[in-house]
Design a protein around this motif. Structure first.
Motif, PDB file in Angstrom:
ATOM      1  N   PHE A  88       0.819  -1.216   0.000  1.00  0.00           N
ATOM      2  CA  PHE A  88       0.000   0.000   0.000  1.00  0.00           C
ATOM      3  C   PHE A  88       0.853   1.266   0.000  1.00  0.00           C
ATOM      4  O   PHE A  88       1.914   1.317   0.619  1.00  0.00           O
ATOM      5  N   PHE A  89       0.346   2.284  -0.702  1.00  0.00           N
ATOM      6  CA  PHE A  89       0.950   3.609  -0.717  1.00  0.00           C
ATOM      7  C   PHE A  89       0.055   4.540   0.098  1.00  0.00           C
ATOM      8  O   PHE A  89      -1.160   4.559  -0.105  1.00  0.00           O
ATOM      9  N   THR A  90       0.651   5.307   1.025  1.00  0.00           N
ATOM     10  CA  THR A  90      -0.119   6.223   1.866  1.00  0.00           C
ATOM     11  C   THR A  90       0.549   7.598   1.873  1.00  0.00           C
ATOM     12  O   THR A  90       1.778   7.700   1.804  1.00  0.00           O
ATOM     13  N   PRO A  91      -0.250   8.671   1.968  1.00  0.00           N
ATOM     14  CA  PRO A  91       0.315  10.022   1.954  1.00  0.00           C
ATOM     15  C   PRO A  91       1.147  10.325   3.198  1.00  0.00           C
ATOM     16  O   PRO A  91       0.838   9.847   4.296  1.00  0.00           O
ATOM     17  N   LEU A  92       2.193  11.124   3.014  1.00  0.00           N
ATOM     18  CA  LEU A  92       3.023  11.605   4.111  1.00  0.00           C
ATOM     19  C   LEU A  92       2.777  13.102   4.323  1.00  0.00           C
ATOM     20  O   LEU A  92       2.201  13.771   3.458  1.00  0.00           O
ATOM     21  N   PRO A  93       3.212  13.660   5.458  1.00  0.00           N
ATOM     22  CA  PRO A  93       2.973  15.077   5.734  1.00  0.00           C
ATOM     23  C   PRO A  93       3.454  16.028   4.642  1.00  0.00           C
ATOM     24  O   PRO A  93       2.895  17.119   4.481  1.00  0.00           O
ATOM     25  N   ARG A  94       4.470  15.634   3.885  1.00  0.00           N
ATOM     26  CA  ARG A  94       4.970  16.510   2.818  1.00  0.00           C
ATOM     27  C   ARG A  94       3.870  16.854   1.815  1.00  0.00           C
ATOM     28  O   ARG A  94       3.909  17.905   1.156  1.00  0.00           O
ATOM     29  N   MET A  95       2.847  15.988   1.704  1.00  0.00           N
ATOM     30  CA  MET A  95       1.740  16.226   0.785  1.00  0.00           C
ATOM     31  C   MET A  95       1.016  17.529   1.126  1.00  0.00           C
ATOM     32  O   MET A  95       0.430  18.172   0.253  1.00  0.00           O
ATOM     33  N   LEU A  96       1.068  17.939   2.403  1.00  0.00           N
ATOM     34  CA  LEU A  96       0.396  19.160   2.824  1.00  0.00           C
ATOM     35  C   LEU A  96       0.964  20.389   2.135  1.00  0.00           C
ATOM     36  O   LEU A  96       0.290  21.415   2.017  1.00  0.00           O
ATOM     37  N   ARG A  97       2.207  20.312   1.670  1.00  0.00           N
ATOM     38  CA  ARG A  97       2.810  21.461   0.998  1.00  0.00           C
ATOM     39  C   ARG A  97       2.048  21.835  -0.268  1.00  0.00           C
ATOM     40  O   ARG A  97       2.007  23.003  -0.652  1.00  0.00           O
ATOM     41  N   LEU A  98       1.470  20.852  -0.915  1.00  0.00           N
ATOM     42  CA  LEU A  98       0.753  21.123  -2.166  1.00  0.00           C
ATOM     43  C   LEU A  98      -0.467  21.989  -1.910  1.00  0.00           C
ATOM     44  O   LEU A  98      -0.740  22.932  -2.649  1.00  0.00           O
ATOM     45  N   GLY A  99      -1.222  21.669  -0.850  1.00  0.00           N
ATOM     46  CA  GLY A  99      -2.391  22.467  -0.530  1.00  0.00           C
ATOM     47  C   GLY A  99      -2.044  23.805   0.091  1.00  0.00           C
ATOM     48  O   GLY A  99      -2.731  24.805  -0.116  1.00  0.00           O
ATOM     49  N   SER A 100      -0.930  23.849   0.840  1.00  0.00           N
ATOM     50  CA  SER A 100      -0.567  25.093   1.511  1.00  0.00           C
ATOM     51  C   SER A 100      -0.164  26.174   0.517  1.00  0.00           C
ATOM     52  O   SER A 100      -0.222  27.357   0.836  1.00  0.00           O
ATOM     53  N   ALA A 101       0.223  25.784  -0.697  1.00  0.00           N
ATOM     54  CA  ALA A 101       0.570  26.784  -1.708  1.00  0.00           C
ATOM     55  C   ALA A 101      -0.632  27.670  -2.011  1.00  0.00           C
ATOM     56  O   ALA A 101      -0.506  28.881  -2.178  1.00  0.00           O
ATOM     57  N   TYR A 102      -1.820  27.052  -2.082  1.00  0.00           N
ATOM     58  CA  TYR A 102      -3.045  27.840  -2.303  1.00  0.00           C
ATOM     59  C   TYR A 102      -3.429  28.611  -1.052  1.00  0.00           C
ATOM     60  O   TYR A 102      -3.717  29.798  -1.094  1.00  0.00           O
ATOM     61  N   LEU A 103      -3.410  27.905   0.086  1.00  0.00           N
ATOM     62  CA  LEU A 103      -3.872  28.527   1.321  1.00  0.00           C
ATOM     63  C   LEU A 103      -3.011  29.714   1.728  1.00  0.00           C
ATOM     64  O   LEU A 103      -3.492  30.679   2.326  1.00  0.00           O
ATOM     65  N   SER A 104      -1.712  29.668   1.404  1.00  0.00           N
ATOM     66  CA  SER A 104      -0.811  30.736   1.827  1.00  0.00           C
ATOM     67  C   SER A 104      -0.806  31.913   0.867  1.00  0.00           C
ATOM     68  O   SER A 104      -0.329  32.987   1.213  1.00  0.00           O
ATOM     69  N   THR A 105      -1.335  31.737  -0.343  1.00  0.00           N
ATOM     70  CA  THR A 105      -1.316  32.825  -1.320  1.00  0.00           C
ATOM     71  C   THR A 105      -2.707  33.402  -1.590  1.00  0.00           C
ATOM     72  O   THR A 105      -2.821  34.508  -2.092  1.00  0.00           O
TER      73      THR A 105
END
Length: 276
Positions: A88-105
């Protein structure tokens, strides 16, 4: 979950435009990276109901071949976005960086956060802000009430628009032809025995949301949980987002939602609208 289609006939490298002798562009090959598009399709396939996946799962959900899905998954593992236990492949915390790009801008979540926190303190319930994205209500800001068991989705989570209060409010801002086309293209299923999951019923609920200026989902997503949402409009009068509150039905009934919570949500939406 609806399969996320990966683009086809996408060039792996950028192509230069073709110009005639006068310098006028005659044609332009489509620019893009097929591999990146496939990887993004797999990333978007993860969600509340798909917290881990095999190669076969990824290939099916992202509409890819197994070899392509495997290459994408292993690349995401290599760069720290996914973990792999051999199956199985599961997401790691680094995945949050993708969403934070929108949230921070984006200014919308930043403007909304203190207003949501104030409303949370007033109602003692979690309050969220969501936008519409490809048939889902996606939560971009949230003020969580402190409880032993939390309610609702987390920041960055998403709910099907057809059966959620937030989604119906957001869909109410679109032309009915567009709403009908969307509903006819998505698989509507009953998540509980109270879910409205047929075209006529959902259209009726969306029309009512437009007329009333709010929507309620009463145990349609999960038994024991209800939600209310109101629209946030921009300066042009278009619905840009929705403010919502989610509650346990045993703690807050529908009458209380309408009498006590609705005025508070409308006040929050109005304050947010004045800030846009």
């Amino acid at each position: 979950m609806t399969p996320i289609k990966s683009p086809v006939n996408t060039e792996e490298r950028a192509m230069s435009p073709i110009e005639d002798e006068s310098g006028t562009i005659k044609s332009h090959a489509k620019e893009g990276m097929g591999g990146l598009a496939k990887g993004l399709a797999i990333i978007e396939a993860f969600g509340p109901n798909t917290t881990r996946m095999t190669v076969s799962d990824a290939a099916n959900l992202a509409d890819l071949s197994r070899p392509a899905a495997r290459r994408c998954l292993l690349t995401l593992v290599e760069h720290g976005y996914l973990a792999h236990d051999g199956k199985f492949f599961t997401p790691l915390p680094r995945m949050l960086r993708l969403g934070s790009a929108y949230l921070s801008t984006s200014s919308l979540p930043q403007i909304a956060q203190p207003l949501l926190a104030s409303t949370r303190d007033k109602l003692q319930e979690s309050v969220s802000l969501a936008v519409l994205d490809e048939g889902y209500a996606v939560f971009i800001a949230r003020a969580e009430a402190v409880r032993i068991v939390s309610t609702g989705v987390k920041l960055g989570g998403r709910l099907p628009a057809y059966c959620s209060a937030t989604g119906r409010v957001l869909l109410a801002g679109l032309p009915e032809e567009q709403v009908r086309a969307h509903l006819e293209s998505v698989p509507m299923k009953r998540l509980t025995d109270r879910t409205v999951a047929n075209l006529d019923g959902v259209l009726k609920a969306i029309r009512r949301a437009a007329e009333d200026g709010y929507a309620i989902s009463d145990e349609e997503i999960e038994i024991g949980m209800s939600a209310m949402a109101v629209p946030v409009k921009n300066s042009a009068g278009q619905i840009e987002a929705a403010v919502s509150v989610s509650v346990y039905s045993g703690r807050v009934n529908i009458e209380t939602l309408r009498e006590t919570f609705l005025p508070a949500l409308r006040e929050t939406a109005a304050r947010l609208q004045r800030s846009l």
